[in-house]
Structure formats: C-alpha cells, structure tokens
Design a protein around this motif. Structure first.
Motif, PDB file in Angstrom:
ATOM      1  N   SER A   1     -45.089  33.654  46.058  1.00 58.31           N
ATOM      2  CA  SER A   1     -45.716  33.437  47.361  1.00 58.31           C
ATOM      3  C   SER A   1     -44.732  32.950  48.422  1.00 58.31           C
ATOM      4  O   SER A   1     -45.125  32.706  49.564  1.00 58.31           O
ATOM      5  CB  SER A   1     -46.856  32.410  47.228  1.00 58.31           C
ATOM      6  N   SER A   2     -43.466  32.813  48.044  1.00 61.11           N
ATOM      7  CA  SER A   2     -42.477  32.257  48.973  1.00 61.11           C
ATOM      8  C   SER A   2     -41.834  33.302  49.873  1.00 61.11           C
ATOM      9  O   SER A   2     -40.898  32.997  50.600  1.00 61.11           O
ATOM     10  CB  SER A   2     -41.374  31.528  48.193  1.00 61.11           C
ATOM     11  N   GLY A   3     -42.340  34.546  49.802  1.00 57.01           N
ATOM     12  CA  GLY A   3     -41.795  35.584  50.679  1.00 57.01           C
ATOM     13  C   GLY A   3     -41.149  36.734  49.944  1.00 57.01           C
ATOM     14  O   GLY A   3     -40.580  37.636  50.572  1.00 57.01           O
ATOM     15  N   LEU A   4     -41.226  36.743  48.599  1.00 56.17           N
ATOM     16  CA  LEU A   4     -40.654  37.859  47.849  1.00 56.17           C
ATOM     17  C   LEU A   4     -41.468  39.126  48.086  1.00 56.17           C
ATOM     18  O   LEU A   4     -42.697  39.099  48.061  1.00 56.17           O
ATOM     19  CB  LEU A   4     -40.644  37.543  46.347  1.00 56.17           C
ATOM     20  N   HIS A   5     -40.791  40.238  48.308  1.00 58.56           N
ATOM     21  CA  HIS A   5     -41.465  41.521  48.482  1.00 58.56           C
ATOM     22  C   HIS A   5     -41.595  42.212  47.121  1.00 58.56           C
ATOM     23  O   HIS A   5     -40.673  42.185  46.307  1.00 58.56           O
ATOM     24  CB  HIS A   5     -40.694  42.407  49.451  1.00 58.56           C
ATOM     25  N   GLU A   6     -42.755  42.813  46.881  1.00 58.66           N
ATOM     26  CA  GLU A   6     -43.044  43.503  45.628  1.00 58.66           C
ATOM     27  C   GLU A   6     -42.783  42.603  44.414  1.00 58.66           C
ATOM     28  O   GLU A   6     -41.994  42.926  43.525  1.00 58.66           O
ATOM     29  CB  GLU A   6     -42.225  44.791  45.516  1.00 58.66           C
ATOM     30  N   PRO A   7     -43.438  41.441  44.359  1.00 59.77           N
ATOM     31  CA  PRO A   7     -43.135  40.487  43.277  1.00 59.77           C
ATOM     32  C   PRO A   7     -43.413  41.021  41.880  1.00 59.77           C
ATOM     33  O   PRO A   7     -42.671  40.706  40.936  1.00 59.77           O
ATOM     34  CB  PRO A   7     -44.027  39.285  43.610  1.00 59.77           C
ATOM     35  N   PHE A   8     -44.460  41.836  41.709  1.00 58.43           N
ATOM     36  CA  PHE A   8     -44.761  42.361  40.379  1.00 58.43           C
ATOM     37  C   PHE A   8     -43.607  43.219  39.863  1.00 58.43           C
ATOM     38  O   PHE A   8     -43.196  43.101  38.707  1.00 58.43           O
ATOM     39  CB  PHE A   8     -46.058  43.187  40.409  1.00 58.43           C
ATOM     40  N   LEU A   9     -43.079  44.073  40.712  1.00 60.85           N
ATOM     41  CA  LEU A   9     -41.982  44.944  40.295  1.00 60.85           C
ATOM     42  C   LEU A   9     -40.706  44.150  40.057  1.00 60.85           C
ATOM     43  O   LEU A   9     -39.938  44.449  39.128  1.00 60.85           O
ATOM     44  CB  LEU A   9     -41.744  46.027  41.358  1.00 60.85           C
ATOM     45  N   LEU A  10     -40.459  43.136  40.880  1.00 60.53           N
ATOM     46  CA  LEU A  10     -39.259  42.318  40.702  1.00 60.53           C
ATOM     47  C   LEU A  10     -39.291  41.581  39.366  1.00 60.53           C
ATOM     48  O   LEU A  10     -38.298  41.576  38.623  1.00 60.53           O
ATOM     49  CB  LEU A  10     -39.138  41.302  41.846  1.00 60.53           C
ATOM     50  N   PHE A  11     -40.414  40.955  39.052  1.00 56.23           N
ATOM     51  CA  PHE A  11     -40.525  40.228  37.787  1.00 56.23           C
ATOM     52  C   PHE A  11     -40.412  41.189  36.608  1.00 56.23           C
ATOM     53  O   PHE A  11     -39.782  40.873  35.591  1.00 56.23           O
ATOM     54  CB  PHE A  11     -41.848  39.461  37.730  1.00 56.23           C
ATOM     55  N   LEU A  12     -41.007  42.370  36.752  1.00 49.82           N
ATOM     56  CA  LEU A  12     -40.948  43.358  35.677  1.00 49.82           C
ATOM     57  C   LEU A  12     -39.508  43.800  35.441  1.00 49.82           C
ATOM     58  O   LEU A  12     -39.037  43.881  34.294  1.00 49.82           O
ATOM     59  CB  LEU A  12     -41.826  44.564  36.036  1.00 49.82           C
ATOM     60  N   TYR A  13     -38.770  44.061  36.516  1.00 51.93           N
ATOM     61  CA  TYR A  13     -37.399  44.559  36.411  1.00 51.93           C
ATOM     62  C   TYR A  13     -36.462  43.506  35.826  1.00 51.93           C
ATOM     63  O   TYR A  13     -35.667  43.795  34.928  1.00 51.93           O
ATOM     64  CB  TYR A  13     -36.900  44.996  37.792  1.00 51.93           C
ATOM     65  N   TYR A  14     -36.567  42.280  36.321  1.00 51.79           N
ATOM     66  CA  TYR A  14     -35.619  41.251  35.921  1.00 51.79           C
ATOM     67  C   TYR A  14     -35.979  40.553  34.611  1.00 51.79           C
ATOM     68  O   TYR A  14     -35.085  40.097  33.883  1.00 51.79           O
ATOM     69  CB  TYR A  14     -35.500  40.188  37.017  1.00 51.79           C
ATOM     70  N   LEU A  15     -37.262  40.425  34.297  1.00 55.18           N
ATOM     71  CA  LEU A  15     -37.654  39.497  33.237  1.00 55.18           C
ATOM     72  C   LEU A  15     -38.459  40.099  32.094  1.00 55.18           C
ATOM     73  O   LEU A  15     -38.681  39.419  31.082  1.00 55.18           O
ATOM     74  CB  LEU A  15     -38.448  38.330  33.850  1.00 55.18           C
ATOM     75  N   PHE A  16     -38.902  41.355  32.192  1.00 59.91           N
ATOM     76  CA  PHE A  16     -39.767  41.901  31.143  1.00 59.91           C
ATOM     77  C   PHE A  16     -39.045  42.030  29.810  1.00 59.91           C
ATOM     78  O   PHE A  16     -39.527  41.557  28.768  1.00 59.91           O
ATOM     79  CB  PHE A  16     -40.328  43.266  31.558  1.00 59.91           C
ATOM     80  N   ILE A  17     -37.883  42.656  29.791  1.00 61.96           N
ATOM     81  CA  ILE A  17     -37.175  42.913  28.528  1.00 61.96           C
ATOM     82  C   ILE A  17     -36.786  41.612  27.819  1.00 61.96           C
ATOM     83  O   ILE A  17     -37.069  41.453  26.618  1.00 61.96           O
ATOM     84  CB  ILE A  17     -35.949  43.819  28.754  1.00 61.96           C
ATOM     85  N   PRO A  18     -36.161  40.645  28.505  1.00 63.63           N
ATOM     86  CA  PRO A  18     -35.851  39.398  27.787  1.00 63.63           C
ATOM     87  C   PRO A  18     -37.098  38.627  27.351  1.00 63.63           C
ATOM     88  O   PRO A  18     -37.050  37.886  26.365  1.00 63.63           O
ATOM     89  CB  PRO A  18     -35.013  38.600  28.792  1.00 63.63           C
ATOM     90  N   THR A  19     -38.203  38.804  28.070  1.00 60.39           N
ATOM     91  CA  THR A  19     -39.443  38.143  27.652  1.00 60.39           C
ATOM     92  C   THR A  19     -39.935  38.685  26.321  1.00 60.39           C
ATOM     93  O   THR A  19     -40.342  37.919  25.440  1.00 60.39           O
ATOM     94  CB  THR A  19     -40.531  38.315  28.730  1.00 60.39           C
ATOM     95  N   VAL A  20     -39.886  40.015  26.148  1.00 62.78           N
ATOM     96  CA  VAL A  20     -40.300  40.616  24.871  1.00 62.78           C
ATOM     97  C   VAL A  20     -39.403  40.122  23.744  1.00 62.78           C
ATOM     98  O   VAL A  20     -39.883  39.749  22.661  1.00 62.78           O
ATOM     99  CB  VAL A  20     -40.257  42.159  24.968  1.00 62.78           C
ATOM    100  N   ILE A  21     -38.090  40.083  23.991  1.00 59.18           N
ATOM    101  CA  ILE A  21     -37.166  39.581  22.971  1.00 59.18           C
ATOM    102  C   ILE A  21     -37.423  38.092  22.711  1.00 59.18           C
ATOM    103  O   ILE A  21     -37.354  37.623  21.571  1.00 59.18           O
ATOM    104  CB  ILE A  21     -35.709  39.816  23.410  1.00 59.18           C
ATOM    105  N   GLY A  22     -37.738  37.357  23.769  1.00 62.60           N
ATOM    106  CA  GLY A  22     -38.048  35.935  23.621  1.00 62.60           C
ATOM    107  C   GLY A  22     -39.263  35.698  22.755  1.00 62.60           C
ATOM    108  O   GLY A  22     -39.311  34.741  21.966  1.00 62.60           O
ATOM    109  N   LEU A  23     -40.285  36.559  22.874  1.00 65.29           N
ATOM    110  CA  LEU A  23     -41.465  36.447  22.017  1.00 65.29           C
ATOM    111  C   LEU A  23     -41.108  36.743  20.563  1.00 65.29           C
ATOM    112  O   LEU A  23     -41.653  36.106  19.639  1.00 65.29           O
ATOM    113  CB  LEU A  23     -42.556  37.404  22.505  1.00 65.29           C
ATOM    114  N   LEU A  24     -40.203  37.682  20.345  1.00 62.90           N
ATOM    115  CA  LEU A  24     -39.740  37.953  18.977  1.00 62.90           C
ATOM    116  C   LEU A  24     -39.032  36.725  18.400  1.00 62.90           C
ATOM    117  O   LEU A  24     -39.177  36.422  17.205  1.00 62.90           O
ATOM    118  CB  LEU A  24     -38.792  39.157  18.964  1.00 62.90           C
TER     119      LEU A  24
END
Length: 420
Positions: free
Chosen positions: A163-186
């Motif tokens: 909410s701090s002004g990031l544009h397209e936050p869903f896509l940004l989080f998906l691009y930067y953090l999705f893959i390490p999150t899946v590995i983190g859950l493993l």
C-alpha cells in the motif's frame, strides 16, 4: 532511556515469561497494558495514538476474521480436509500436505486468518496422526509465516508495503518471492519430518495397519452446519478468490484499488444474509484486533523517541544482506508490523529500488520463524492452542526456529541478490 522504550522492554519480558506467580498473562493483555501505559505516561497523545492505528489493516483483519470464523463454524475446512487426508496414513505425507496447504492459504487469506482457523485443525491432525502437538503448532506457525511471504495480502506488513505506492504488487511479489517461498516451505517440511523420529506420542484410540503398527488415532466426528450457512460460507470464500483475481487483473491493466476490498466484500454475504451473524461476530478474534491496535499505539510512541532509528546503520536500505538481517533482528524486539512502519519511510525517502521493498517484506516476514516475538500470527496460534490446553513455549519455538531461520536467510538473501 525514554519511558516508551522502557515500557516496550517490560512488554517484551512479560510476553516471554507470560506468568506472574501462578497467574498466566494473556499476550494481548500485556500489549494492551503497554499501550495504556504510554498514554498515561504522556509518551503519546490520544489524537496521535488514534492516527497511529493502521485502520486499513485492522478492517482487513476484521473482514478476514469473519470469513475465518464462518469457515470454522461451518466445518468447511474440516470437511475438505477429511476428503484430502482420507487416503493419507503416513505422518510425513500428512505433514507435507498440511504445510503446503497452510502456506498456500496464508498467501490468499492472510496468515493471521489461517492461524486462527488452522490451530484447531493442527491439533486435530496431531491427535489423528499421533504427532506431538508442539510439532504441529510449529508446522502451522512456520507454514503461515513462510507461505505469506509471497503475497501482498499474505500478512499485515506485506499489506503495508504493497500500500506504500508499489505498482502491480501481486506481480512484483510473485516475481521476486514465489520461488524461494516454495523452497522455504520445503525446508519447513524436511526439518519437521526429520524431528518426528525423536518425538513419539501415545493416543487413546489407536488405528492400526495390517502389521499392527499405530498409524493414527480415532477422532470423534463434529456436528455439521446447516446447508444454508455452509453455502454462504462457500460463497464468501469464492468472493475472496474472485476479488483477488479482479485486483490482479486491474493491477496489470494499470488500475490500483485498495486491498481492503478483498476482506470486506468477502465478509459482506455473511454479515448481511446469515442468521448466525451475531455468532460470527462473537467468534471474531477481538483480542487479536485489540493486540494490533495496542501494538500500533505503543510502537508509534517508541518510534517518536528515535531509539530504534538511531540503531539503523547509514545506507542499510541499499544492501540486500544488511536490510534482510536487520529486519530479522529488530523484528524480534518490536515485531514485524511496527518494524516495517519504521523502515518504510526510510525506503521512500531514499527512493530505494523495488528489490529493497521485497527484501524488507521477506526479512520482516521470515523473522517470524526465529522466535515467538517475530510474528503476531505465532502469538495468535499460541493463544488459541492454550484454549485447548496445549502451548508452544519460547524455548520450544527456538529449537525449531533457529536452524530454519538460518537456512531460509541464506536462501532468500542469495535469491534476492541474484535478482538485483
């Protein structure tokens, strides 16, 4: 040292101990007492305290808590879980699906919501699969913390960042953090699966396989909700998913809408059409909302002292390792939501790149896997577990949390540096 910092220190100690003599202190009560103390001591004025409260976050939580309460009362989660786990006899297989399901839903429904509705289910799994309750409680805490990292609505601090002004936050989080999150859950799974060999429990009504080995425990069935209420609950969950999809598409098209719409539109069918709305409102975790309101007030009074800001090294926001590690450490003392409110202005004033915001999101979120102080969702889990005579102590959490946090820190810092 300023009075607000001293109050915070005592709050920290009391949350760690949670006992005075034979009297057990509720975590929300400790935080509320801290907020009242800084108000009475004149460390923050009433108007400033009111403006310090992140009302969008509180309303988002309220809406998701209503949906979560309906999921719990309707038995929706239990019915789907029974179907999903029907053919699962192995403890490790159950643990795998439990961790990834909790992680996935925390990214969509917010980790605090899944913490509330997931605690009784985690304890149910502990009994049914003959797994120590502490193991399942940590599995839930680590899964909702880790899984929430990859979404702007996964937790309150990510919501503040998005909410701090990031544009397209869903896509940004998906691009930067999705893959390490899946590995983190493993990583969560392998740590806990390895620990099972050292923890054995005994159940009263064991289920035996063909060899006579105990593979689980008989659990009595719960009464089912009326079909109408169950249908409304399903409708609310569908609305939440539809709102998320619409906001993602709007974000891609260049339009930005408040993430608050997800929670409020999801709760509306239940609050308007359900004849159990009073019961739903009673089941909302009001003490957790009070915890957040109190935390915002206390942390604003601490922020105004400049104490923690003076501890931050110059230029830390430009370094992924420095920002991540500082986020891990300081979030243990002031929790991740107030820490993010401290650091966001620093990033904005420095015109920091997107990777700095993603590092802040990852570090402040995964700080929750180190100790019980790092995430409010962990406190929610502990408070709900204690209602059922189970708990997860500070030392219990550290035994799991230290190795997990070290492994995830190496993973996320390496990944974010690679992308930057």
């Amino acid at each position: 040292m300023q009075l607000a910092v001293i109050v915070l220190f005592f709050v920290f100690i009391l949350i760690a101990v949670r006992r005075i003599g034979s009297f057990r202190l509720p975590i929300w009560g400790i935080m509320t007492a801290g907020a009242v103390a800084v108000l009475l001591l004149g460390q923050i004025s009433i108007p400033d305290a009111f403006s310090a409260i992140q009302w969008e976050t509180i309303l988002f939580l309220f809406g998701m808590f209503v949906v979560g309460a309906a999921i719990d009362l309707s038995g929706l989660l239990r019915s789907y879980a029974d179907s999903l786990f029907a053919g699962i006899r192995s403890q490790k297989k159950m643990l795998f699906w439990f961790i990834f399901a909790a992680g996935f839903f925390s990214a969509i429904l917010m980790n605090d919501t899944v913490a509330i509705i997931g605690t009784p289910f985690a304890l149910w799994c502990a009994k049914k699969y003959n797994v120590p309750a502490k193991t399942m409680l940590f599995a839930l805490a680590a899964a909702v913390t880790t899984g929430s990292t990859a979404s702007p609505i996964g937790n309150p601090q990510n919501l503040l960042i998005a909410s701090s002004g990031l544009h397209e936050p869903f896509l940004l989080f998906l691009y930067y953090l999705f893959i390490p999150t899946v590995i983190g859950l493993l990583m969560v799974y392998f740590l806990l699966a390895w620990s099972l060999k050292f923890n054995k429990t005994v159940c009263e009504n064991p289920i035996l396989d063909e060899t006579g080995a105990v593979v689980g425990c008989e659990i009595p069935e719960e009464p089912k909700a009326a079909p109408g209420f169950l249908l409304l609950t399903k409708l609310s969950v569908v609305v939440v998913f539809v709102m998320i999809a619409l906001l993602i598409m709007a974000s891609v098209a260049g339009y930005e809408f408040s993430l608050l719409f997800i929670a409020l539109f999801g709760a509306l069918p239940l609050l308007i059409f359900s004849n159990r709305r009073v019961e739903l409102l009673q089941k909302v975790d009001w003490t957790t909302l009070l915890f957040f309101v109190s935390m915002f007030i206390l942390m604003k009074s601490v922020y105004d002292t400049g104490f923690f800001q003076n501890l931050l090294p110059a230029g830390f926001e430009a370094s992924v390792p420095a920002l991540y590690l500082i986020s891990i450490v300081i979030s243990q003392f002031i929790s991740n939501v107030p820490y993010v409110t401290f650091v966001l202005p620093v990033l904005e004033n420095a015109a920091a790149p997107v990777v700095s915001y993603m590092t802040l999101a990852a570090g402040s979120t995964l700080a929750g896997n180190l100790s019980v102080f790092g995430a409010a969702s962990t406190i929610i889990i502990i408070q709900n577990a204690e209602k059922q005579k189970e708990t997860l102590t500070f030392l219990d959490f550290l035994r799991f949390g230290i190795p997990l946090t070290i492994a995830q820190t190496v993973l996320f810092i390496g990944w974010l540096m690679l992308l930057s």
